[in-house]
Design an enzyme around this catalytic site. Structure first.
Site, PDB file in Angstrom:
ATOM      1  N   SER A  81    -103.638 -57.837  -0.733  1.00 25.99           N
ATOM      2  CA  SER A  81    -102.614 -58.895  -0.784  1.00 25.99           C
ATOM      3  C   SER A  81    -101.867 -58.921  -2.126  1.00 25.99           C
ATOM      4  O   SER A  81    -102.470 -58.798  -3.194  1.00 25.99           O
ATOM      5  CB  SER A  81    -103.272 -60.264  -0.558  1.00 25.99           C
ATOM      6  OG  SER A  81    -102.308 -61.282  -0.743  1.00 25.99           O
TER       7      SER A  81
ATOM      8  N   SER B  96    -100.272 -61.612  -2.960  1.00 23.75           N
ATOM      9  CA  SER B  96    -100.160 -63.044  -3.293  1.00 23.75           C
ATOM     10  C   SER B  96    -100.749 -63.398  -4.661  1.00 23.75           C
ATOM     11  O   SER B  96    -100.137 -64.193  -5.389  1.00 23.75           O
ATOM     12  CB  SER B  96    -100.798 -63.899  -2.198  1.00 23.75           C
ATOM     13  OG  SER B  96    -100.052 -63.779  -1.016  1.00 23.75           O
TER      14      SER B  96
ATOM     15  N   LYS C 104    -104.451 -66.994  10.831  1.00 22.17           N
ATOM     16  CA  LYS C 104    -103.279 -67.872  10.902  1.00 22.17           C
ATOM     17  C   LYS C 104    -103.310 -68.826  12.103  1.00 22.17           C
ATOM     18  O   LYS C 104    -102.750 -69.917  12.043  1.00 22.17           O
ATOM     19  CB  LYS C 104    -101.992 -67.037  10.964  1.00 22.17           C
ATOM     20  CG  LYS C 104    -101.597 -66.449   9.620  1.00 22.17           C
ATOM     21  CD  LYS C 104    -100.252 -65.754   9.744  1.00 22.17           C
ATOM     22  CE  LYS C 104     -99.694 -65.379   8.397  1.00 22.17           C
ATOM     23  NZ  LYS C 104     -98.291 -64.941   8.474  1.00 22.17           N
TER      24      LYS C 104
ATOM     25  N   ASP D 223     -93.222 -69.453   6.308  1.00 19.90           N
ATOM     26  CA  ASP D 223     -92.589 -68.165   6.625  1.00 19.90           C
ATOM     27  C   ASP D 223     -91.112 -68.305   6.987  1.00 19.90           C
ATOM     28  O   ASP D 223     -90.264 -67.533   6.522  1.00 19.90           O
ATOM     29  CB  ASP D 223     -93.316 -67.480   7.797  1.00 19.90           C
ATOM     30  CG  ASP D 223     -94.530 -66.688   7.332  1.00 19.90           C
ATOM     31  OD1 ASP D 223     -94.639 -66.415   6.123  1.00 19.90           O
ATOM     32  OD2 ASP D 223     -95.360 -66.355   8.192  1.00 19.90           O
TER      33      ASP D 223
ATOM     34  N   GLY E 240     -89.168 -58.534  19.284  1.00 18.19           N
ATOM     35  CA  GLY E 240     -90.601 -58.841  19.171  1.00 18.19           C
ATOM     36  C   GLY E 240     -90.822 -60.338  19.205  1.00 18.19           C
ATOM     37  O   GLY E 240     -90.140 -61.090  18.502  1.00 18.19           O
TER      38      GLY E 240
ATOM     39  N   ALA F 244     -94.927 -63.945  13.982  1.00 18.74           N
ATOM     40  CA  ALA F 244     -93.906 -64.021  12.933  1.00 18.74           C
ATOM     41  C   ALA F 244     -92.549 -64.403  13.525  1.00 18.74           C
ATOM     42  O   ALA F 244     -91.799 -65.178  12.922  1.00 18.74           O
ATOM     43  CB  ALA F 244     -93.810 -62.688  12.199  1.00 18.74           C
TER      44      ALA F 244
ATOM     45  N   ARG G 163     -91.210 -56.627  25.066  1.00 16.81           N
ATOM     46  CA  ARG G 163     -91.408 -55.570  26.060  1.00 16.81           C
ATOM     47  C   ARG G 163     -91.419 -56.122  27.473  1.00 16.81           C
ATOM     48  O   ARG G 163     -90.991 -55.494  28.409  1.00 16.81           O
ATOM     49  CB  ARG G 163     -92.743 -54.849  25.793  1.00 16.81           C
ATOM     50  CG  ARG G 163     -92.679 -53.898  24.638  1.00 16.81           C
ATOM     51  CD  ARG G 163     -94.061 -53.435  24.273  1.00 16.81           C
ATOM     52  NE  ARG G 163     -94.868 -54.529  23.737  1.00 16.81           N
ATOM     53  CZ  ARG G 163     -96.124 -54.407  23.345  1.00 16.81           C
ATOM     54  NH1 ARG G 163     -96.737 -53.257  23.446  1.00 16.81           N
ATOM     55  NH2 ARG G 163     -96.777 -55.432  22.846  1.00 16.81           N
TER      56      ARG G 163
ATOM     57  N   LEU H 147     -88.936 -57.716   9.027  1.00 16.45           N
ATOM     58  CA  LEU H 147     -89.975 -58.562   8.433  1.00 16.45           C
ATOM     59  C   LEU H 147     -91.030 -57.719   7.722  1.00 16.45           C
ATOM     60  O   LEU H 147     -91.701 -58.182   6.810  1.00 16.45           O
ATOM     61  CB  LEU H 147     -90.641 -59.418   9.522  1.00 16.45           C
ATOM     62  CG  LEU H 147     -90.089 -60.840   9.716  1.00 16.45           C
ATOM     63  CD1 LEU H 147     -88.600 -60.829   9.934  1.00 16.45           C
ATOM     64  CD2 LEU H 147     -90.786 -61.555  10.852  1.00 16.45           C
TER      65      LEU H 147
ATOM     66  N   TYR I 276     -92.442 -54.541   5.325  1.00 16.85           N
ATOM     67  CA  TYR I 276     -91.987 -53.922   4.080  1.00 16.85           C
ATOM     68  C   TYR I 276     -92.902 -52.767   3.738  1.00 16.85           C
ATOM     69  O   TYR I 276     -93.916 -52.544   4.413  1.00 16.85           O
ATOM     70  CB  TYR I 276     -91.925 -54.963   2.938  1.00 16.85           C
ATOM     71  CG  TYR I 276     -93.182 -55.764   2.797  1.00 16.85           C
ATOM     72  CD1 TYR I 276     -93.321 -56.987   3.445  1.00 16.85           C
ATOM     73  CD2 TYR I 276     -94.261 -55.308   2.044  1.00 16.85           C
ATOM     74  CE1 TYR I 276     -94.485 -57.728   3.341  1.00 16.85           C
ATOM     75  CE2 TYR I 276     -95.423 -56.045   1.930  1.00 16.85           C
ATOM     76  CZ  TYR I 276     -95.524 -57.260   2.588  1.00 16.85           C
ATOM     77  OH  TYR I 276     -96.693 -57.984   2.492  1.00 16.85           O
TER      78      TYR I 276
ATOM     79  N   GLY J  67     -88.813 -56.883   4.349  1.00 16.33           N
ATOM     80  CA  GLY J  67     -89.356 -58.243   4.278  1.00 16.33           C
ATOM     81  C   GLY J  67     -90.043 -58.597   2.972  1.00 16.33           C
ATOM     82  O   GLY J  67     -90.721 -59.625   2.903  1.00 16.33           O
TER      83      GLY J  67
HETATM   84  N1  LIG Z   1     -92.425 -60.435   5.093  1.00 16.97           N
HETATM   85  C1  LIG Z   1     -93.273 -61.408   5.361  1.00 16.97           C
HETATM   86  O1  LIG Z   1     -93.469 -62.334   4.569  1.00 16.97           O
HETATM   87  C2  LIG Z   1     -93.977 -61.406   6.688  1.00 16.97           C
HETATM   88  C3  LIG Z   1     -94.580 -62.566   7.179  1.00 16.97           C
HETATM   89  C4  LIG Z   1     -95.202 -62.509   8.430  1.00 16.97           C
HETATM   90  C5  LIG Z   1     -95.230 -61.310   9.145  1.00 16.97           C
HETATM   91  N2  LIG Z   1     -94.648 -60.192   8.625  1.00 16.97           N
HETATM   92  C6  LIG Z   1     -94.637 -58.915   9.374  1.00 16.97           C
HETATM   93  O2  LIG Z   1     -94.059 -59.142  10.636  1.00 16.97           O
HETATM   94  C7  LIG Z   1     -94.592 -58.227  11.592  1.00 16.97           C
HETATM   95  C8  LIG Z   1     -95.021 -58.977  12.845  1.00 16.97           C
HETATM   96  O3  LIG Z   1     -96.121 -59.804  12.532  1.00 16.97           O
HETATM   97  P1  LIG Z   1     -96.758 -60.797  13.621  1.00 16.97           P
HETATM   98  O4  LIG Z   1     -97.712 -61.660  12.882  1.00 16.97           O
HETATM   99  O5  LIG Z   1     -95.696 -61.427  14.445  1.00 16.97           O
HETATM  100  O6  LIG Z   1     -97.568 -59.795  14.557  1.00 16.97           O
HETATM  101  P2  LIG Z   1     -97.972 -60.054  16.070  1.00 16.97           P
HETATM  102  O7  LIG Z   1     -98.082 -61.512  16.362  1.00 16.97           O
HETATM  103  O8  LIG Z   1     -99.133 -59.176  16.325  1.00 16.97           O
HETATM  104  O9  LIG Z   1     -96.704 -59.526  16.886  1.00 16.97           O
HETATM  105  C9  LIG Z   1     -96.484 -58.179  16.974  1.00 16.97           C
HETATM  106  C10 LIG Z   1     -95.178 -57.891  17.682  1.00 16.97           C
HETATM  107  O10 LIG Z   1     -95.051 -56.487  17.732  1.00 16.97           O
HETATM  108  C11 LIG Z   1     -94.807 -56.044  19.053  1.00 16.97           C
HETATM  109  N3  LIG Z   1     -95.604 -54.864  19.381  1.00 16.97           N
HETATM  110  C12 LIG Z   1     -96.902 -54.636  19.096  1.00 16.97           C
HETATM  111  N4  LIG Z   1     -97.262 -53.432  19.569  1.00 16.97           N
HETATM  112  C13 LIG Z   1     -96.177 -52.901  20.188  1.00 16.97           C
HETATM  113  C14 LIG Z   1     -95.897 -51.671  20.866  1.00 16.97           C
HETATM  114  N5  LIG Z   1     -96.850 -50.741  21.041  1.00 16.97           N
HETATM  115  N6  LIG Z   1     -94.653 -51.471  21.346  1.00 16.97           N
HETATM  116  C15 LIG Z   1     -93.689 -52.396  21.199  1.00 16.97           C
HETATM  117  N7  LIG Z   1     -93.882 -53.577  20.560  1.00 16.97           N
HETATM  118  C16 LIG Z   1     -95.111 -53.819  20.064  1.00 16.97           C
HETATM  119  C17 LIG Z   1     -95.204 -57.172  19.976  1.00 16.97           C
HETATM  120  O11 LIG Z   1     -94.219 -57.052  20.955  1.00 16.97           O
HETATM  121  P3  LIG Z   1     -94.049 -57.857  22.308  1.00 16.97           P
HETATM  122  O12 LIG Z   1     -93.370 -59.128  21.946  1.00 16.97           O
HETATM  123  O13 LIG Z   1     -93.222 -56.929  23.091  1.00 16.97           O
HETATM  124  O14 LIG Z   1     -95.456 -58.040  22.838  1.00 16.97           O
HETATM  125  C18 LIG Z   1     -95.135 -58.417  19.094  1.00 16.97           C
HETATM  126  O15 LIG Z   1     -93.912 -59.050  19.256  1.00 16.97           O
HETATM  127  C19 LIG Z   1     -95.740 -57.509  10.888  1.00 16.97           C
HETATM  128  O16 LIG Z   1     -95.300 -56.228  10.500  1.00 16.97           O
HETATM  129  C20 LIG Z   1     -96.025 -58.365   9.668  1.00 16.97           C
HETATM  130  O17 LIG Z   1     -96.521 -57.603   8.603  1.00 16.97           O
HETATM  131  C21 LIG Z   1     -94.016 -60.218   7.423  1.00 16.97           C
END
Ligand SMILES: NC(=O)c1ccc[n+]([C@@H]2O[C@H](COP(=O)([O-])OP(=O)(O)OC[C@H]3O[C@@H](n4cnc5c(N)ncnc54)[C@H](OP(=O)(O)O)[C@@H]3O)[C@@H](O)[C@H]2O)c1
Length: 270
Positions: free
Chosen positions: A14, A16, A65, A101, A126, A130, A151, A214, A216, A238
């Protein structure tokens, strides 16, 4: 000295502790900030323990979370809408949950990336945790259209229904986007961590459009390559959101909003 930490598993990667350490120095706050590894099965017990030890607040990262929301005495409206808690604030009897966020996301777009959302056609790819966290503040920026794509149709449809009081979200599947053009495309999938982008149909970015990820670091590379192929005028990762959401949490704890540009520049240089 007031104690804070990021809790997660794994958590050693992290950024943070670095970010909050720099915020504390810059604002002259007497506080410490560490990374605490907590296994999912120990979460409830450890949170009670850490409260007894006097901790003032936490950032919450994966996989806690969702689970942490059930352990909070109160949860803010925006965290309820996001369905996730990423910030804990100490109360007399326990913990209050919030989610910084979404505010971090729009602040980064506006302040660091120069990407405007008002009057724009915006696509979010997606529909995971997030994505849910950024939808309310995104609607608050008054886009001409906000499309949420996944999807399969069920998650976007369910989310669009739930967010109706906040504004209109059009639910779509990736395949059904064929032929559409958007001014701003936001990648909220996690597939970059596995080194790929979800399959999307043909050109989706309007001329002069911007792409925001989102993710990085290495996880940003697949989306960045896709965005370049779309001819994006602006491509952002991100990292700025990470720093801005941390600044929102810091302000909730300490009542002072830290300046973010220096820390962001340091992270980019590292
Ligand atoms: N910059 C920041 O401060 C910050 C903060 C939070 C999160 N993030 C980043 O945001 C991203 C998403 O995080 P999250 O917490 O939302 O994760 P999550 O709840 O696990 O959601 C993952 C997303 O990815 C899609 N996905 C997963 N496997 C897939 C595949 N094989 N093919 C196509 N789509 C797929 C899913 O799509 P479907 O909707 O189609 O199921 C879902 O929408 C991560 O990379 C995380 O590191 C960044």
């Amino acid at each position: 000295m007031d104690r804070y930490a990021v809790i997660g598993s794994p958590v050693s990667h992290s950024k943070s502790p670095f970010i909050h350490g720099r915020f504390a120095e810059a604002t002259g706050q007497s506080m410490s900030y560490e990374a605490l590894e907590i296994a999912p099965e120990a979460l409830a017990e450890r949170l009670a323990q850490l409260h007894a030890e006097g901790y003032r607040g936490f950032n919450v990262t994966l996989p806690h979370k969702l689970a942490v929301a059930r352990l909070c005495g109160q949860v803010s409206e925006r965290a309820q809408l996001a369905g996730a808690v990423n910030t804990l604030l100490r109360t007399e009897g326990g913990w209050q949950g919030d989610n910084s966020d979404g505010e971090g996301f729009v602040t980064d777009l506006r302040r660091n990336c120069g990407i405007g959302l008002a009057g724009k056609r915006v696509l979010v790819i997606g529909a995971g945790g997030a994505a849910r966290g950024i939808l309310q503040p995104l609607l608050g920026e008054k886009p001409a259209e906000l499309v949420l794509s996944s999807r399969n149709p069920w998650k976007p449809e369910e989310i669009a229904e739930q967010f109706k009081p906040q504004g209109r979200i059009t639910p779509r599947t990736h395949a059904s986007l064929k032929g559409d053009l958007y001014d701003v495309i936001v990648n909220a999938t996690s597939t970059g961590h596995q080194g790929f982008m979800p399959k999307l149909p043909g050109p989706l970015l309007a001329p002069g459009g911007a792409c925001y990820d989102l993710s990085y670091g290495k996880a940003h590379e697949p989306f960045a390559a896709w965005a370049r192929a779309q001819g994006a005028a602006r491509i952002a990762d991100g990292l700025g959101m990470l720093v801005e959401q941390a600044a929102v949490s810091f302000a909730l704890w300490r009542g002072v909003r830290p300046e973010t540009a220096t820390v962001l520049a340091e992270l980019r240089a590292a």
